[in-house]
Design an enzyme around this catalytic site. Structure first.
Site, PDB file in Angstrom:
ATOM      1  N   LYS A 149       8.651  -6.628  -4.042  1.00  8.33           N
ATOM      2  CA  LYS A 149       7.832  -6.785  -2.829  1.00  8.33           C
ATOM      3  C   LYS A 149       6.769  -7.824  -3.134  1.00  8.33           C
ATOM      4  O   LYS A 149       6.017  -7.686  -4.111  1.00  8.33           O
ATOM      5  CB  LYS A 149       7.219  -5.436  -2.469  1.00  8.33           C
ATOM      6  CG  LYS A 149       5.980  -5.467  -1.591  1.00  8.33           C
ATOM      7  CD  LYS A 149       5.658  -4.072  -1.077  1.00  8.33           C
ATOM      8  CE  LYS A 149       4.171  -3.773  -1.093  1.00  8.33           C
ATOM      9  NZ  LYS A 149       3.870  -2.399  -0.633  1.00  8.33           N
TER      10      LYS A 149
ATOM     11  N   LYS B   9       3.374  -9.774  -2.027  1.00 10.27           N
ATOM     12  CA  LYS B   9       2.214  -9.787  -1.134  1.00 10.27           C
ATOM     13  C   LYS B   9       2.126 -11.179  -0.526  1.00 10.27           C
ATOM     14  O   LYS B   9       2.323 -12.193  -1.231  1.00 10.27           O
ATOM     15  CB  LYS B   9       0.944  -9.469  -1.922  1.00 10.27           C
ATOM     16  CG  LYS B   9       0.887  -8.040  -2.453  1.00 10.27           C
ATOM     17  CD  LYS B   9       0.718  -7.022  -1.330  1.00 10.27           C
ATOM     18  CE  LYS B   9       0.453  -5.638  -1.895  1.00 10.27           C
ATOM     19  NZ  LYS B   9       0.253  -4.627  -0.814  1.00 10.27           N
TER      20      LYS B   9
ATOM     21  N   ASP C 167       4.738  -7.957   2.073  1.00 16.90           N
ATOM     22  CA  ASP C 167       3.669  -7.093   2.597  1.00 16.90           C
ATOM     23  C   ASP C 167       2.452  -7.948   2.916  1.00 16.90           C
ATOM     24  O   ASP C 167       1.880  -8.584   2.027  1.00 16.90           O
ATOM     25  CB  ASP C 167       3.315  -6.028   1.551  1.00 16.90           C
ATOM     26  CG  ASP C 167       2.314  -5.001   2.068  1.00 16.90           C
ATOM     27  OD1 ASP C 167       1.851  -5.123   3.226  1.00 16.90           O
ATOM     28  OD2 ASP C 167       1.991  -4.062   1.307  1.00 16.90           O
TER      29      ASP C 167
ATOM     30  N   GLU D  74       6.160  -5.803   5.816  1.00 19.63           N
ATOM     31  CA  GLU D  74       5.280  -4.635   5.900  1.00 19.63           C
ATOM     32  C   GLU D  74       3.949  -5.032   6.526  1.00 19.63           C
ATOM     33  O   GLU D  74       3.330  -6.021   6.107  1.00 19.63           O
ATOM     34  CB  GLU D  74       5.079  -4.123   4.462  1.00 19.63           C
ATOM     35  CG  GLU D  74       4.385  -2.794   4.329  1.00 19.63           C
ATOM     36  CD  GLU D  74       4.319  -2.363   2.853  1.00 19.63           C
ATOM     37  OE1 GLU D  74       5.146  -2.823   2.029  1.00 19.63           O
ATOM     38  OE2 GLU D  74       3.428  -1.562   2.522  1.00 19.63           O
TER      39      GLU D  74
ATOM     40  N   ASP E 147       2.684   0.339   7.448  1.00 18.81           N
ATOM     41  CA  ASP E 147       2.034   1.039   6.336  1.00 18.81           C
ATOM     42  C   ASP E 147       0.687   1.555   6.860  1.00 18.81           C
ATOM     43  O   ASP E 147       0.586   2.691   7.332  1.00 18.81           O
ATOM     44  CB  ASP E 147       1.881   0.056   5.155  1.00 18.81           C
ATOM     45  CG  ASP E 147       1.051   0.603   3.993  1.00 18.81           C
ATOM     46  OD1 ASP E 147       0.560   1.742   4.079  1.00 18.81           O
ATOM     47  OD2 ASP E 147       0.879  -0.119   2.975  1.00 18.81           O
TER      48      ASP E 147
ATOM     49  N   LYS F  24       3.159   7.036   2.695  1.00 18.76           N
ATOM     50  CA  LYS F  24       2.207   7.230   1.594  1.00 18.76           C
ATOM     51  C   LYS F  24       1.521   8.568   1.816  1.00 18.76           C
ATOM     52  O   LYS F  24       0.765   8.735   2.774  1.00 18.76           O
ATOM     53  CB  LYS F  24       1.149   6.124   1.592  1.00 18.76           C
ATOM     54  CG  LYS F  24       1.629   4.788   1.055  1.00 18.76           C
ATOM     55  CD  LYS F  24       0.489   3.788   0.991  1.00 18.76           C
ATOM     56  CE  LYS F  24       0.997   2.425   0.554  1.00 18.76           C
ATOM     57  NZ  LYS F  24      -0.030   1.376   0.771  1.00 18.76           N
TER      58      LYS F  24
ATOM     59  N   GLY G  26       3.004   3.136  -2.604  1.00 19.39           N
ATOM     60  CA  GLY G  26       2.156   3.471  -3.743  1.00 19.39           C
ATOM     61  C   GLY G  26       0.740   2.977  -3.515  1.00 19.39           C
ATOM     62  O   GLY G  26       0.497   2.125  -2.658  1.00 19.39           O
TER      63      GLY G  26
HETATM   64  O1  OSB Z   1      -0.155  -2.145   0.942  1.00 17.36           O
HETATM   65  O2  OSB Z   1       1.283  -1.078  -0.192  1.00 17.36           O
HETATM   66  C1  OSB Z   1       0.142  -1.539  -0.073  1.00 17.36           C
HETATM   67  C2  OSB Z   1      -1.774  -1.014  -3.314  1.00 17.36           C
HETATM   68  C3  OSB Z   1      -2.998  -0.623  -2.832  1.00 17.36           C
HETATM   69  C4  OSB Z   1      -3.208  -0.578  -1.478  1.00 17.36           C
HETATM   70  C5  OSB Z   1      -2.175  -0.924  -0.597  1.00 17.36           C
HETATM   71  C6  OSB Z   1      -0.935  -1.287  -1.081  1.00 17.36           C
HETATM   72  C7  OSB Z   1      -0.738  -1.383  -2.475  1.00 17.36           C
HETATM   73  C8  OSB Z   1       0.485  -1.836  -3.084  1.00 17.36           C
HETATM   74  C9  OSB Z   1       0.773  -1.364  -4.484  1.00 17.36           C
HETATM   75  O3  OSB Z   1       1.252  -2.613  -2.562  1.00 17.36           O
HETATM   76  C10 OSB Z   1       1.829  -0.344  -4.506  1.00 17.36           C
HETATM   77  C11 OSB Z   1       1.901   0.369  -5.839  1.00 17.36           C
HETATM   78  O4  OSB Z   1       1.099   1.270  -6.118  1.00 17.36           O
HETATM   79  O5  OSB Z   1       2.802   0.049  -6.617  1.00 17.36           O
HETATM   80 MG    MG Z   2       1.469  -2.042   2.234  1.00 13.08          MG
END
Ligand code: OSB
Ligand code: MG
Length: 384
Positions: A176, A178, A204, A229, A254, A278, A306
């Site tokens: 994934k 960002k 994401d 996402e 999300d 989540k 996560g």
């Molecule tokens: O948007 O999924 C998210 C971490 C902190 C806050 C939001 C997000 C995330 C991650 C990390 O993308 C996911 C992970 O813990 O591996």
């Molecule tokens: Mg996310």
């Protein structure tokens, strides 16, 4: 169960590398933990003295959601824990079951991450008392879960490609990326060009775009992504529905989904065709299962997100993701993805998978020396 003591622990964990998203960069994870000591039924007519652990996934700053560690600490200590203590049974003894926690805390509006941490701790204690694993309790059908990794924004595209290569070499089964305005299509194009069309790839945006970016976001459709996402703002359910209507790439919400009611509305209006579940964001593992059930009922794909969890939350997420309605790999990576040292025994990647713990409760607990080494504060918030 009768809860005798409730403590809040704050642990600051250094990250193996800075984690950058459209919100900014973080170098450490400030984790907020709930520890309960209780006496509970052992399921055989007797009583057991147990310790249960919960993890609050709020971030240090309120950028992903309104909740943040200092606020969650405050609302836990001054609002939620006293309410829990008041949910008393006969003789005025605090008498609570995990499936009653949400109701006991309902007078407080919102604060799902703080509430989830309380429920998780009570649930862990309850399950340890009767020697049952969380996976078993939630209805897990798998012994291991496929492991995806969330890759932060990097200084440049070449660096990103090398970071992705490193994760693929470790065995992660899904990547994934960002993204944010100005750092999106080029990143995806480079990763696709390097690793090919078979790579399970998704992006994401963490709410960084608006509907005015729709034409630009359509560019993502060229890369056969699993999903995009949360492209738009948390409250933009309707706008997500508009965007989804014109994009081939599935939209996955999300931030927008804080309950089974939100998930249902988003699915029904076509704002989301995949759901990132989540547990912290939706108020706990029990509500997370209800969202899982709703997704399965509607034939909607779901996966477990996560929040840079410690081994405690990671254990619970692995248990949840082992339910069969979790149809896509989750953000459940090895402890080493984020931490040099976890507070529990570390989760390791085995052939691209994370093993689902099967011991009582979470199946893991903090290693005292590791916890102590990273502990910033510990408060006994047991009501008088
Ligand atoms: O948007 O999924 C998210 C971490 C902190 C806050 C939001 C997000 C995330 C991650 C990390 O993308 C996911 C992970 O813990 O591996
Ligand atoms: Mg996310």
């Amino acid at each position: 169960m009768q809860v005798h003591r409730i403590e809040l622990l704050q642990v600051r964990m250094p990250l193996v590398s800075p984690f950058t998203t459209s919100f900014g960069t973080q170098h450490t994870r400030l984790a907020l933990l709930v520890r309960v000591e209780a006496t509970t039924d052992d399921g055989r007519g007797g009583a057991a003295d147990v310790v249960g652990w919960g993890e609050c996934v709020a971030g240090e700053h309120p950028v992903y959601s309104a909740e943040y560690v200092a606020g969650a600490h405050r609302v836990l200590a001054h609002e939620l824990v006293p309410l829990l203590a008041r949910a008393s049974g006969p003789n005025g003894r605090a008498d609570i079951a995990a499936d009653g926690v949400a109701t006991a805390l309902a007078p407080i509006v919102g604060h799902h991450m703080a509430k989830a941490a309380v429920e998780m701790a009570v649930l862990d204690a309850e399950l340890r008392g009767r020697d049952q694993s969380l996976a078993d309790h939630l209805g897990a059908t798998r012994s291991r879960v496929p492991s995806g990794v969330s890759v932060g924004l990097q200084d440049d595209t070449d660096t990103l490609v090398e970071v992705v290569r490193g994760y693929l070499d470790e065995g992660y089964v899904r990547i994934k990326l960002k993204i944010e305005p100005g750092r999106d299509l080029d990143l995806v194009r480079a990763v696709r060009a390097t690793f090919g069309d078979d790579l399970l790839l998704q992006v994401d945006a963490n709410a960084a775009y608006t509907l005015a970016d729709a034409d630009h976001l359509h560019g993502l459709d060229d890369f056969s992504l699993l999903l995009v996402e949360q492209p738009l703002a948390n409250d933009d359910l309707w706008e997500h529905a508009q965007l989804a209507r014109t994009m081939d790439t599935p939209i996955c919400l999300d931030e927008s989904i804080e309950s089974v009611a939100d998930a249902t509305a988003a699915i029904e209006m076509g704002a989301t065709t995949v759901v990132n579940i989540k547990p912290g964001r939706v108020g706990g593992y029990l509500e997370a299962v209800r969202i899982h059930d709703r997704c399965r009922e509607r034939g909607v794909d779901a996966w477990c997100g996560g929040m840079l969890e410690t081994g405690l939350g990671r254990a619970a997420n692995a248990a949840l993701a082992a339910l069969d309605g979790f149809t896509l790999p989750g953000d459940i990576s090895a402890s080493s993805r984020f931490y040099v040292e976890d507070i529990t025994e570390p989760f390791v990647l085995e052939d691209g998978h994370i093993r689902v713990p099967r011991g009582p409760g979470l199946g893991v607990e903090p290693v005292p020396a590791r916890l102590d080494a990273m502990l910033e504060r510990r408060d006994d918030v047991t009501p008088a």
